[in-house]
Design a protein around this motif. Structure first.
Motif, PDB file in Angstrom:
ATOM      1  N   GLN A 151       1.095   4.106  -2.827  1.00 40.87           N
ATOM      2  CA  GLN A 151       0.851   5.497  -2.448  1.00 40.87           C
ATOM      3  C   GLN A 151       1.972   6.409  -2.955  1.00 40.87           C
ATOM      4  N   PHE A 181      -4.094   4.836   3.463  1.00 37.86           N
ATOM      5  CA  PHE A 181      -3.061   5.186   2.488  1.00 37.86           C
ATOM      6  C   PHE A 181      -3.628   6.001   1.325  1.00 37.86           C
ATOM      7  N   CYS A 230       0.840  -1.211   0.000  1.00 39.87           N
ATOM      8  CA  CYS A 230       0.000   0.000   0.000  1.00 39.87           C
ATOM      9  C   CYS A 230       0.869   1.254   0.000  1.00 39.87           C
ATOM     10  N   GLY A 231       1.947   1.233   0.810  1.00 38.84           N
ATOM     11  CA  GLY A 231       2.862   2.369   0.847  1.00 38.84           C
ATOM     12  C   GLY A 231       3.568   2.575  -0.470  1.00 38.84           C
TER      13      GLY A 231
END
Length: 401
Positions: free
Chosen positions: A256, A293, A252-253
């Motif tokens: 993002q 996120f 997810c990071g």
């Protein structure tokens, strides 16, 4: 006062009663074993090929059978052993016997009793494998169970041996497992677990259209540790739940960052282990994480193995919950289970991944026919198809055709 008594009884039931068998769970086993200040042997017992029994007879029947096995063990061992159900097909036993030969005799007795139970219940042949380790009163019980588990793993692929007693050959593996468990939190914090991205390639447009996140571990010396050495271990001790979430957060990071940098973004799928699926709050938890996120749910599809979905209503409910929150579901390892068509018909998968074991059969007439019909059926059901582990041009040409 009566109300407090009832509340305490309910707390004890939740803490020490196994919800599948209705008898002692792992915590109850630990508590009772710690109260016996005597020499003995710890055994970890695994019901052989229990997944097949579940697939043939159904999960409800499988759970009922586990309850009967637990009752059987408690009855035939009586005062000789303490019995607890760990999880799925795993049981723990503490033999109050300081004699390895007598413990071995008891294992043969258990095997014979399981065979009789299978005949009585009209189920596939029941057998079991045992890992055994000595246990002294001042030993840590968890350590003894760890040694027994290592001994059990040493006969995982053996057709000749059904038990193994922990010895020198197991010591190194036990130490490695202990280090992996002890350093788990530190390795997470220091990002020793690395995410590698395996591309998903479109052979018609010659472009990468997605990826799968794979977990790797780098040790203190900078060497890579094979997932085969830690994934199964973490599944057994429950740490896999935290590892799954770590991978999910990392991906997810990553997505993002690409979004904030206005870079091209492709979906990156992550694997959810069967163990993680048994936590009831998982849908809400993962939804909260990806929302925090600020990325779309379809950018991180969730892959679930076929074997985790078969005849399991609770997991089906979870899957529909994921879909309702916007996640895309992929069926992993297609072709390795026993109820593939049932899984396709009843569950909300958007993509299936044909397992590498089937891709390796490309070039064989039967293998070609099988893959051809899998692809055709999937398309008719409105699904996309991914072939896993494609390694040469002839396989690409066949799949493209």
């Amino acid at each position: 006062r009566q109300q407090r008594k009832l509340q305490q009884e309910e707390l004890n039931r939740v803490a020490y009663v196994d919800f599948v068998t209705g008898k002692d769970n792992y915590q109850a086993f630990l508590k009772k074993t710690s109260q016996h200040k005597q020499e003995g042997y710890i055994a970890v017992m695994s019901i052989d090929k229990f997944a097949i029994i579940q697939n043939v007879c159904g999960y409800k029947t499988g759970d009922q059978l586990l309850a009967k096995i637990h009752t059987l063990l408690a009855d035939i061992l009586a005062d000789k052993a303490i019995v607890g159900h760990i999880s799925s097909a795993l049981f723990c036993l503490f033999f109050k016997i300081d004699d390895a030969e007598e413990v071995t005799n008891q294992l043969y007795y258990i095997i014979a009793s399981l065979e009789a139970l299978a005949e009585e219940e009209n189920t596939p042949l029941l057998s079991a494998s045992f890992g055994v380790a000595s246990h002294a009163p001042d030993d840590d019980i968890a350590d003894a169970i760890g040694r027994a588990r290592v001994a059990l793993s040493s006969i995982a692929d053996s057709d000749d041996d059904f038990y193994s007693i922990y010895g020198d050959k197991d010591r190194k593996r036990y130490q490695e497992n202990s280090e992996l468990e002890k350093n788990f939190t530190k390795n997470i914090a220091q990002e020793k677990f690395e995410i590698w991205y395996q591309p998903k390639y479109d052979c018609f447009t010659n472009t990468i259209i997605g990826a799968e996140a794979l977990i790797r571990l780098r040790d203190e010396k900078g060497n890579l540790v094979s997932p085969a050495k830690f994934v199964e271990l973490f599944e057994q001790d429950g740490l896999i739940r935290h590892l799954d979430e770590y991978v999910f957060r990392t991906v997810c990071g990553f997505q993002q960052n690409r979004q904030q940098e206005n870079k091209h973004i492709i979906p990156i799928s992550i694997n959810l282990s069967r163990v993680s699926l048994y936590y009831q709050d998982i849908v809400q938890r993962y939804d909260d994480i990806i929302t925090s996120f600020g990325i779309r749910h379809d950018l991180v599809p969730l892959e679930i193995t076929e074997s985790a979905t078969v005849n399991n209503k609770a997991i089906r409910t979870l899957m529909y919950g994921f879909c309702a929150n916007g996640f895309h579901m992929h069926l992993d390892d297609f072709g390795t289970g026993y109820s593939s068509l049932s899984s396709l018909n009843q569950l909300p998968f958007e993509n299936i991944k044909i397992d590498k074991s089937l891709i390796d059969y490309i070039g064989n007439a039967n293998g070609n026919a099988m893959i051809k019909h899998i692809v055709q059926l999937s398309k008719e059901l409105g699904m996309t198809v991914t072939a896993e582990g494609v390694e040469n041009q002839s396989q690409i040409d066949f799949l493209k055709d």
